[in-house]
Write a protein that holds these residues in place. Structure first.
Motif, PDB file in Angstrom:
ATOM      1  N   TYR A  41     -13.032   1.387   6.269  1.00  0.00           N
ATOM      2  CA  TYR A  41     -11.806   1.473   6.153  1.00  0.00           C
ATOM      3  C   TYR A  41     -11.159  -0.069   5.679  1.00  0.00           C
ATOM      4  O   TYR A  41     -10.369   0.121   4.496  1.00  0.00           O
ATOM      5  N   LYS A  42     -11.553  -1.029   6.077  1.00  0.00           N
ATOM      6  CA  LYS A  42     -11.460  -2.441   5.325  1.00  0.00           C
ATOM      7  C   LYS A  42     -11.960  -2.498   3.878  1.00  0.00           C
ATOM      8  O   LYS A  42     -11.469  -2.883   3.141  1.00  0.00           O
ATOM      9  N   GLU A  43     -13.270  -2.001   3.780  1.00  0.00           N
ATOM     10  CA  GLU A  43     -13.872  -1.857   2.526  1.00  0.00           C
ATOM     11  C   GLU A  43     -12.829  -0.958   1.355  1.00  0.00           C
ATOM     12  O   GLU A  43     -12.788  -1.372   0.485  1.00  0.00           O
ATOM     13  N   LEU A  44     -12.533   0.154   1.800  1.00  0.00           N
ATOM     14  CA  LEU A  44     -11.725   0.773   0.860  1.00  0.00           C
ATOM     15  C   LEU A  44     -10.453   0.215   0.679  1.00  0.00           C
ATOM     16  O   LEU A  44      -9.785   0.326  -0.374  1.00  0.00           O
ATOM     17  N   LEU A  76      -4.308   4.597  -1.640  1.00  0.00           N
ATOM     18  CA  LEU A  76      -4.033   3.623  -0.772  1.00  0.00           C
ATOM     19  C   LEU A  76      -3.170   4.033   0.397  1.00  0.00           C
ATOM     20  O   LEU A  76      -3.502   3.649   1.631  1.00  0.00           O
ATOM     21  N   ALA A  77      -2.222   4.831  -0.075  1.00  0.00           N
ATOM     22  CA  ALA A  77      -1.288   5.389   1.001  1.00  0.00           C
ATOM     23  C   ALA A  77      -1.797   6.388   1.787  1.00  0.00           C
ATOM     24  O   ALA A  77      -1.597   6.519   3.106  1.00  0.00           O
ATOM     25  N   CYS A  78      -2.845   7.008   1.286  1.00  0.00           N
ATOM     26  CA  CYS A  78      -3.503   8.226   2.065  1.00  0.00           C
ATOM     27  C   CYS A  78      -4.229   7.392   3.161  1.00  0.00           C
ATOM     28  O   CYS A  78      -4.373   7.779   4.342  1.00  0.00           O
ATOM     29  N   LEU A  79      -4.898   6.211   2.568  1.00  0.00           N
ATOM     30  CA  LEU A  79      -5.778   5.434   3.864  1.00  0.00           C
ATOM     31  C   LEU A  79      -4.757   4.916   4.656  1.00  0.00           C
ATOM     32  O   LEU A  79      -5.248   4.688   5.893  1.00  0.00           O
ATOM     33  N   LEU A  80      -3.449   4.564   4.375  1.00  0.00           N
ATOM     34  CA  LEU A  80      -2.440   4.096   5.381  1.00  0.00           C
ATOM     35  C   LEU A  80      -1.623   5.060   6.058  1.00  0.00           C
ATOM     36  O   LEU A  80      -0.788   4.400   6.888  1.00  0.00           O
ATOM     37  N   HIS A  81      -1.725   6.210   5.848  1.00  0.00           N
ATOM     38  CA  HIS A  81      -0.619   7.286   6.211  1.00  0.00           C
ATOM     39  C   HIS A  81      -0.449   7.471   7.792  1.00  0.00           C
ATOM     40  O   HIS A  81       0.600   7.608   7.996  1.00  0.00           O
ATOM     41  N   ASP A  82      -1.446   6.881   8.453  1.00  0.00           N
ATOM     42  CA  ASP A  82      -1.320   7.059  10.015  1.00  0.00           C
ATOM     43  C   ASP A  82      -1.421   5.598  10.493  1.00  0.00           C
ATOM     44  O   ASP A  82      -1.885   5.482  11.680  1.00  0.00           O
TER      45      ASP A  82
END
Length: 190
Positions: free
Chosen positions: A169-172, A70-76
């Motif tokens: 993005y939202k699905e993940l 989750l943090a990888c998805l949010l990292h940027d």
């Protein structure tokens, strides 16, 4: 006039003094899907959103925790509010780096429930660097110096329609937030 930006969902967010209530995953997914990596210098459009999705998928393939994925998805995610600035410039913008850190930590607080540990930050950095290395091989035929270059996943470095990136993005995000909630590692605040 106040120091805020108006987001896609019409929220007024103050990037310098962000509040969790003003940060929406819909705004992040939308903005990152429309933002080009490498300051637009790749041979075709490749979004920051795609990069984040691929980093998330790489973390999952490596067997990292749901929190790290989750943090990888949010990292940027802070770039949805600040813009994507190239590494050689960003490292020389000390005030920007402080603003980015506050905003990024606010995003992690909202969606993960805490700031990341040093170990989690290192795993994310390894994934981010490996993805960057492979993006530059593909798009620029250039080998960057990074700590990690190997990918376990198979990202499709090609243009993907903006709305598809936004929806993926939202699905993940929703899948990982639910998994993190089950593990009691994410806030139940949204």
């Amino acid at each position: 006039m106040a120091d805020y930006i108006t987001t896609y969902s019409k929220i007024h967010l103050a990037p310098i003094e962000p509040e969790e209530k003003d940060i929406l995953i819909e705004d992040i997914a939308h903005a990152l899907s429309l933002m080009c990596r490498a300051n637009g210098h790749f041979k075709e459009f490749y979004s920051v959103g795609q990069h984040c999705i691929y980093c998330c998928e790489e973390a999952i393939k490596r067997g990292y925790s749901n929190t790290v994925a989750l943090a990888c998805l949010l990292h940027d995610a802070s770039e949805a509010y600040l813009a994507d600035i190239t590494r050689p410039v960003k490292k020389n913008l000390q005030n920007y780096l402080k603003i980015e850190e506050v905003l990024q930590n606010t995003i992690y607080e909202k969606y993960i429930g805490r700031e990341l540990t040093k170990e989690e930050e290192e795993l994310i950095s390894l994934v981010d660097d490996a993805m960057l290395y492979n993006e530059f091989i593909h798009y620029m035929n250039e080998k960057l110096q990074t700590k990690d270059t190997h990918l376990v996943s198979k990202p499709a470095f090609e243009f993907i329609e903006f709305s598809k990136v936004e929806n993926k993005y939202k699905e993940l995000f929703n899948i990982l937030v639910n998994k993190c909630r089950e593990e009691n590692t994410a806030k139940s605040c949204f």
